[in-house]
Design a protein around this motif. Structure first.
Motif, short mmCIF file in Angstrom:
data_model
loop_
_atom_site.label_atom_id
_atom_site.label_comp_id
_atom_site.label_asym_id
_atom_site.label_seq_id
_atom_site.Cartn_x
_atom_site.Cartn_y
_atom_site.Cartn_z
N ILE A 100 1.10 -1.03 -0.25
CA ILE A 100 -0.08 -0.08 0.17
C ILE A 100 0.99 1.41 0.40
N ASN A 101 0.29 2.28 -0.36
CA ASN A 101 0.59 3.66 -0.85
C ASN A 101 1.18 4.36 0.33
N PRO A 102 2.17 6.25 0.77
CA PRO A 102 1.82 6.49 2.31
C PRO A 102 0.36 6.92 2.07
N ALA A 103 0.02 6.60 3.75
CA ALA A 103 -1.18 7.30 4.38
C ALA A 103 -0.98 8.52 4.84
N SER A 158 -1.32 0.99 -8.45
CA SER A 158 -2.66 2.12 -8.58
C SER A 158 -1.98 3.38 -8.61
N GLU A 159 -0.55 3.06 -8.35
CA GLU A 159 0.68 5.09 -8.69
C GLU A 159 1.14 5.28 -9.82
N SER A 160 0.06 5.96 -9.25
CA SER A 160 1.33 6.76 -10.82
C SER A 160 2.43 6.71 -11.16
N ASN A 161 3.64 6.94 -10.12
CA ASN A 161 4.71 7.03 -10.41
C ASN A 161 5.06 5.52 -10.53
N ALA A 162 4.91 4.99 -9.85
CA ALA A 162 5.09 3.57 -10.31
C ALA A 162 4.48 3.28 -11.28
N CYS A 316 9.87 13.59 -3.34
CA CYS A 316 8.42 12.88 -3.54
C CYS A 316 8.70 12.79 -5.43
N PRO A 317 9.00 11.08 -5.54
CA PRO A 317 8.71 10.24 -5.17
C PRO A 317 9.72 10.31 -3.69
N HIS A 318 9.06 9.66 -2.88
CA HIS A 318 9.97 8.39 -1.61
C HIS A 318 11.72 8.76 -1.84
N LEU A 319 11.77 9.13 -1.06
CA LEU A 319 14.01 8.71 -1.13
C LEU A 319 14.11 8.15 -0.86
N THR A 370 4.08 8.46 4.69
CA THR A 370 3.22 9.06 4.37
C THR A 370 3.98 10.13 3.78
N CYS A 371 4.04 11.35 2.87
CA CYS A 371 4.43 12.04 2.30
C CYS A 371 3.99 13.30 2.11
N MET A 372 4.53 13.99 1.15
CA MET A 372 3.80 15.63 1.78
C MET A 372 2.58 16.76 1.38
N VAL A 373 1.97 15.62 0.31
CA VAL A 373 0.91 15.53 -0.37
C VAL A 373 -0.56 15.18 0.45
N VAL A 374 -0.17 13.80 1.42
CA VAL A 374 -1.07 12.83 1.69
C VAL A 374 -1.00 13.36 3.37
N ALA A 390 7.75 18.14 -9.12
CA ALA A 390 6.51 18.80 -9.99
C ALA A 390 5.30 18.11 -9.03
N LYS A 391 5.02 16.53 -9.41
CA LYS A 391 4.43 16.18 -9.24
C LYS A 391 3.46 17.35 -7.98
N ALA A 392 4.49 16.98 -6.85
CA ALA A 392 4.11 17.78 -5.60
C ALA A 392 3.39 19.41 -6.52
FE1 F3S Z 1 4.55 9.64 -3.47
FE2 F3S Z 1 3.20 11.30 -2.17
FE3 F3S Z 1 4.69 11.97 -4.50
S1 F3S Z 1 2.64 9.06 -2.87
S2 F3S Z 1 4.73 10.00 -5.76
S3 F3S Z 1 5.20 11.14 -2.64
S4 F3S Z 1 2.65 12.66 -4.09
#
Ligand code: F3S
Length: 418
Positions: A100-103, A158-162, A316-319, A370-374, A390-392
């Motif tokens: 599963i993706n970041p929460a 279902s994670e676009s970058n992945a 973003c994506p995770h380091l 987690t991440c900066m967006v979620v 650019a995604k974030a």
């Molecule tokens: Fe990952 Fe969050 Fe970016 S899920 S690709 S760090 S928006």
């Protein structure tokens, strides 16, 4: 109808198959659909077959792996929790390894992130329910760094970058699935055999060239512009100049944010190019030359001219572990004068505690899960920020934050006082 045998099916499966809607099913898939393998499997099979039919799939394809995005309570809310509860009541179990993706927060440092108590409980419930169905709590958007995938493997992510990474860099095969569809596909271990699962849909449709001095531009910005202009299909990038994995990740994540593209053929990088080389006629492809004006135009959509920010963000994506080490190497003999926040996978933190401790001793915040967006960075005191993704930048701008897009090196230089 003539049926061509494909990998993943035994002859006995095929000889006893029938059509449902217009999708050809094996005997075991028929059993799933008839409810002989339980209510959850029946529900999942119905949905996957219906969607397969709508997409014109000839049959289903067995998948070997699944990854589910959109699991932050911020995104799925109460209805998402109810959906997972319903699956558990029907005794749903994932049939393939599923991550599963970041929460919405770091499961250990949520206090430092100033997480709202109600949100905390709800998010934990989402994760617990997914684990009950059989998910591994990777809580990262870089499953390609945690799992061993191989060329040609069929998966449902279902994670676009992945998805972009799996298709473009590994040559595994997945469509850009929605979170709920990936859940159903993981339950029956199958996906509609359509889109990027098929050879013929992995051939390039448009040839893209960036400006000659593109190297001076950030990979994230080029990826974002590419997606913005091309929008869909399979682009072939001539003279692809980026070779570092960190750059490729930023590039692909940005493509995913500004388009519905799921595969980019990168010259000298993508394995599909070698395999399909004889079938690719570059001269017959439509050509798009991306101009500097177009790049600046796309920058203006996601980046402001900010002179002061509350924090600098990377991850973003995770380091990856390597990226984390590179950041540490850059900063190790410097003082960090600005607020710098990093996001990575839990696995990376656990395997590299030394580096994480040293980064944290400089005042850098390092979070996992987690991440900066979620997550809710507003509750961390951030309104204006600088980042290299650019995604974030796209998603945080849409959430009302003020964002400036910079290069990673620029960020590290500014954060350490130039
Ligand atoms: Fe990952 Fe969050 Fe970016 S899920 S690709 S760090 S928006």
């Amino acid at each position: 109808m003539f049926f061509v045998q494909r990998p993943g099916y035994r002859a006995s499966d095929i000889s006893q198959s029938r059509f449902y809607d217009n999708v050809f099913l094996t005997k075991i898939e028929e059993k799933m659909l008839n409810g002989e393998m339980g209510e959850a499997v029946q529900l999942a099979a119905r949905i996957v077959v219906k969607i397969g039919d709508a997409l014109g799939a000839e049959r289903l394809v067995p998948i070997e792996d699944a990854h589910i995005s959109g699991i932050s309570f911020k995104n799925i809310g109460e209805s998402g929790l109810d959906f997972l509860k319903m699956l558990i009541e029907k005794e749903a179990k994932f049939a393939v390894p599923t991550t599963i993706n970041p929460a919405g927060f770091d499961l250990k440092k949520w206090g430092k992130m100033n997480v709202d108590k109600k949100f905390l409980d709800k998010q934990r419930e989402v994760i617990d329910r997914l684990i009950k169905i059989g998910a591994k709590p990777l809580l990262s958007c870089t499953p390609y760094e945690a799992k061993r995938l191989s060329y040609g493997q069929h998966i449902a992510w279902s994670e676009s970058n992945a998805v972009l990474y799996a298709n473009s860099i590994i040559g595994a095969r997945t469509n850009r699935e929605g979170g709920p569809l990936a859940i159903f596909e993981a339950i029956i271990g199958r996906a509609p055999y359509t889109g990027l699962h098929l050879d013929e849909n992995r051939l390039p449709e448009v040839l893209v060239r960036f400006p000659k001095d593109g190297k001076a531009l950030s990979p994230a910005l080029l990826g974002y512009t590419l997606g913005f202009i091309v929008k869909k299909g399979v682009p072939y990038i001539e003279d692809f100049i980026f070779r570092k994995m960190s750059e490729i990740k930023l590039f692909l994540a940005a493509v995913g944010a500004s388009s519905s593209i799921g595969l980019v053929l990168l010259e000298d990088v993508s394995p599909d190019l070698k395999r399909f080389w004889k079938r690719i006629k570059k001269t017959e492809l439509e050509k798009i030359e991306i101009t500097e004006d177009e790049i600046e135009d796309s920058r203006s959509k996601i980046s402001k001219n900010l002179t002061k920010v509350d924090a600098f963000f990377l991850g973003c994506p995770h380091l990856s572990a390597r990226e984390l080490k590179e950041i540490y190497n850059f900063l190790h003999n410097k003082k960090v004068k600005e607020r710098l926040i990093l996001f990575t996978a839990r696995r990376v933190i656990e395997e590299h505690t030394n580096i994480v401790n040293r980064l944290e001793s400089k005042g850098i915040e390092v979070y996992a899960d987690t991440c900066m967006v979620v997550s809710d960075i507003g509750r961390m005191g951030v309104r204006r920020l600088a980042l290299d993704s650019a995604k974030a930048a796209y998603y945080l701008t849409a959430q009302g934050y003020e964002v400036v897009l910079l290069d990673r090196e620029e960020i590290l230089k500014i954060a350490s006082g130039g």
